[in-house]
Design an enzyme around this catalytic site. Structure first.
Site, PDB file in Angstrom:
ATOM      1  N   LYS A 209       0.826  -1.206   0.000  1.00 24.27           N
ATOM      2  CA  LYS A 209       0.000   0.000   0.000  1.00 24.27           C
ATOM      3  C   LYS A 209       0.861   1.257   0.000  1.00 24.27           C
ATOM      4  CE  LYS A 209      -4.255   1.770   2.031  1.00 24.27           C
ATOM      5  NZ  LYS A 209      -5.359   1.489   2.966  1.00 24.27           N
ATOM      6  N   GLU A 215       9.833  -5.608   4.653  1.00 27.40           N
ATOM      7  CA  GLU A 215       9.980  -6.962   4.121  1.00 27.40           C
ATOM      8  C   GLU A 215       9.699  -7.006   2.621  1.00 27.40           C
ATOM      9  OE1 GLU A 215       8.271  -7.390   8.358  1.00 27.40           O
ATOM     10  OE2 GLU A 215       8.035  -6.062   6.624  1.00 27.40           O
ATOM     11  N   GLY A 268      -6.009  -3.128   4.117  1.00 25.06           N
ATOM     12  CA  GLY A 268      -5.127  -4.205   3.664  1.00 25.06           C
ATOM     13  C   GLY A 268      -5.720  -5.583   3.768  1.00 25.06           C
ATOM     14  N   ARG A 269      -6.265  -5.945   4.928  1.00 18.91           N
ATOM     15  CA  ARG A 269      -6.766  -7.316   5.101  1.00 18.91           C
ATOM     16  C   ARG A 269      -8.136  -7.519   4.471  1.00 18.91           C
ATOM     17  NH1 ARG A 269      -5.821  -4.496   9.402  1.00 18.91           N
ATOM     18  NH2 ARG A 269      -7.485  -3.799  10.797  1.00 18.91           N
ATOM     19  N   GLU A 354      -5.936  -9.040  13.821  1.00 17.67           N
ATOM     20  CA  GLU A 354      -5.427  -7.702  13.527  1.00 17.67           C
ATOM     21  C   GLU A 354      -6.555  -6.685  13.551  1.00 17.67           C
ATOM     22  OE1 GLU A 354      -1.901  -6.975  10.927  1.00 17.67           O
ATOM     23  OE2 GLU A 354      -3.361  -5.927   9.664  1.00 17.67           O
ATOM     24  N   HIS A 385      -5.263 -35.319  14.892  1.00 14.94           N
ATOM     25  CA  HIS A 385      -4.109 -36.032  15.427  1.00 14.94           C
ATOM     26  C   HIS A 385      -3.097 -35.065  16.036  1.00 14.94           C
ATOM     27  CE1 HIS A 385      -5.374 -39.880  13.632  1.00 14.94           C
ATOM     28  NE2 HIS A 385      -5.880 -39.097  12.689  1.00 14.94           N
ATOM     29  N   LYS A 511       7.777  -2.645  14.173  1.00 19.59           N
ATOM     30  CA  LYS A 511       8.475  -2.254  12.955  1.00 19.59           C
ATOM     31  C   LYS A 511       9.446  -1.109  13.225  1.00 19.59           C
ATOM     32  CE  LYS A 511       5.715  -1.797   9.360  1.00 19.59           C
ATOM     33  NZ  LYS A 511       4.493  -1.470   8.594  1.00 19.59           N
TER      34      LYS A 511
END
Length: 540
Positions: A209, A215, A268-269, A354, A385, A511
């Site tokens: 964005k 990263e 964003g999400r 978030e 399991h 960050k």
């Protein structure tokens, strides 16, 4: 269903919900089916190709009514209308939140803060369609004229998880292009994604964005270097780097030859419906991507039009709030019984935690109750399991959501798979008494002493709640509907908890501190605590 009780103030509605939940804490879920013959009909909803069964949740009828009263006291319907009306529901940043506009039919009109965005959305959609179709049919080629055969998608968080879950969910049905995702700053992630790819036939899509995410930019620079090393000298590398961003000038400065933008009303999400999913629109085909949008829009229509007591997202949100705030259950598991949905729990972790992992209300006051639970999960039947032991016999009660698909592949319905899902949800509810375990041991030929010794270990408390979502197949339409269901569920929870579900200040501090740690590692002033400084010394 009868109308809920008289609408209370928000504080009174909270008190009422907690009081009813405490009273019903030990109420048997199984017994509720006998006490309330209409329970199954009342607590199942069909919407947009999904069947949602909340009848195995812990609430009694009184608990459901108290939950609906809370939703009305918190003005869920008004807040929903404000979201779709383009009001500034992202209060801390003064923004509208209009991801539903991105999947709306062309005849729908949307405005953000009073300004029409309909033409913007349609223009953007046409541009995406043209580019995705051009790459697929070979009219848009790489720098050396060869057709594109693979896409490398670089992003993190909301710029990664949404498109990734769509790709994993649909790739086996529409296998044409390869898509490789790079999110982690660990070089191993990037190396794995690039393995076996030809730079001449690989399109790189950088999604950020701000185009400043540490990263993403680090990975984008490394992949750009990979392209430079693999393409002939003088090749126009920019033809194979596409930017998706809200800051196109930064993408162009980076070297993107083509840039697609999205506005600040796209969180964003919640952004997978936007150019953020260009990679999967290319790889799956535009028709498939449109079907994904149509499924989400169908869930939007259900959310807008269904009354609260028949509304899938609302009821799922209320079930979670009843568990979290009424019964103190601060974790939830998600078990998709379809291998193609294996990334869905990770997607929900970001979407919900978030969005609603907040400690203050929308006006900045400390929250006096729990908000978003910890979410974890694994694809079924693998989870059986692993952590299902804890779900069945651990002292904590952890509500579970089962996502069950009737036909997971083209060979026909997979009965062994969904039979396991149904058995697990029933076992969580029914359990097994010590007396039943003792009798079972005797019937198996064990002595009375041995049966008495082992019976406590084979006792299951039961009365553990679950929700089950059923779909016929994972196809573009049902996957779009499923994702939109959880988006709206998350929004409703935020309204009731009185938090802003659309900011994420919690990711910023770490960050910023990462920059200071790197500064110290590079020889800058030492302003770290003793523990962090010692750890840094051991790593450098």
């Amino acid at each position: 269903m009868a109308e809920p009780e008289t609408i209370l103030t928000a504080d009174d509605a909270w008190s009422r919900l907690v009081s009813v939940a405490m009273h019903d804490r030990e109420a048997s879920i199984v017994d509720q089916f006998d006490k309330d013959p209409e329970r199954l009909e009342r607590l199942t909803v069909s919407a947009a190709g999904l069947y949602i069964d909340l009848s195995k949740q812990s609430w009694t009828r009184a608990g459901l009514l108290a939950s609906l009263n809370l939703a009305r006291a918190r003005r869920v319907e008004e807040c929903r209308d404000a979201l779709f009306g383009g009001e500034a529901v992202n209060t801390t940043e003064g923004r509208a939140v209009l991801h539903p506009a991105l999947r709306a039919s062309e005849d729908k009109d949307f405005s953000a803060l009073g300004v029409s965005i309909t033409e913007e959305v349609q223009t953007q959609r046409r541009a995406l369609k043209d580019f995705a179709t051009g790459v697929r049919n070979g009219t848009i080629c790489g720098a050396t004229g060869k057709p594109i055969q693979a896409v490398v998608h670089i992003g993190i968080g909301g710029s990664d998880l949404g498109p990734r879950v769509v790709w994993e969910g649909l790739r086996t049905r529409f296998p044409t292009f390869q898509v490789r995702f790079v999110a982690n700053i660990d070089p191993a992630d990037r190396q794995e994604a690039l393995a076996g790819l030809d730079p001449e036939t690989t399109l790189v899509i950088v999604v950020s964005k701000t185009f400043t995410t540490l990263e993403t930019i680090a990975n984008a620079k490394a992949v750009r270097t990979w392209l430079e090393a693999g393409l002939p000298e003088g090749a126009d590398i920019a033809r194979q780097i596409v930017g998706v961003t809200a800051t196109p000038e930064k993408a162009e400065e980076f070297g993107c030859g083509q840039t697609f933008t999205f506005s600040d009303w796209v969180g964003g999400r919640f952004s997978l419906w936007s150019p953020v999913s260009l990679s999967v629109a290319i790889a799956l085909g535009w028709d498939v991507f449109e079907q994904l949008l149509q499924g989400a829009e169908a869930m939007d229509e259900h959310f807008i039009t269904a009354p609260l007591d028949r509304n899938g997202p609302v009821l799922m949100a209320l079930a979670q709030i009843y568990n979290v705030d009424g019964l103190g259950r601060t974790a939830r598991s998600v078990a998709p019984y379809a291998y193609v949905l294996r990334r869905f729990p990770a997607y929900l972790q970001q979407l919900e935690m978030e969005s609603n992992g907040k400690r203050v209300t929308r006006d900045g006051h400390p929250i006096e109750h729990a908000t978003c639970p910890v979410i974890f999960g694994e694809v079924g039947s693998n989870g059986q399991h692993a952590f299902f032991q804890q779900l069945h016999q651990g002292p904590q009660v952890v509500p579970t959501e089962f996502i069950v698909v009737r036909q997971t592949h083209d060979d026909g319905p997979e009965q062994k798979l969904w039979a396991n899902a149904l058995a697990q949800s029933r076992a969580l509810m029914v359990g097994q008494s010590t007396e039943a375990a003792y009798a079972e041991m005797l019937a198996a030929g064990h002595s009375e002493a041995e049966a008495a010794r082992l019976a406590p270990h084979k006792t299951f408390p039961g009365n553990r709640p679950s929700t089950t979502i059923v779909m016929d197949r994972v196809n573009p339409f049902t996957l779009g509907a499923l994702i939109a269901l959880y988006e709206h569920k998350t929004f409703v929870e935020g309204v009731i908890w009185d938090v802003n579900s659309f900011d994420q200040w919690g990711v910023e501090l770490g960050k910023a501190m990462a920059s200071s740690v790197m500064s110290v590692a590079a020889g800058g002033a030492d302003e770290l605590d003793p523990s962090t400084l010692e750890l840094l010394k051991r790593l450098t």
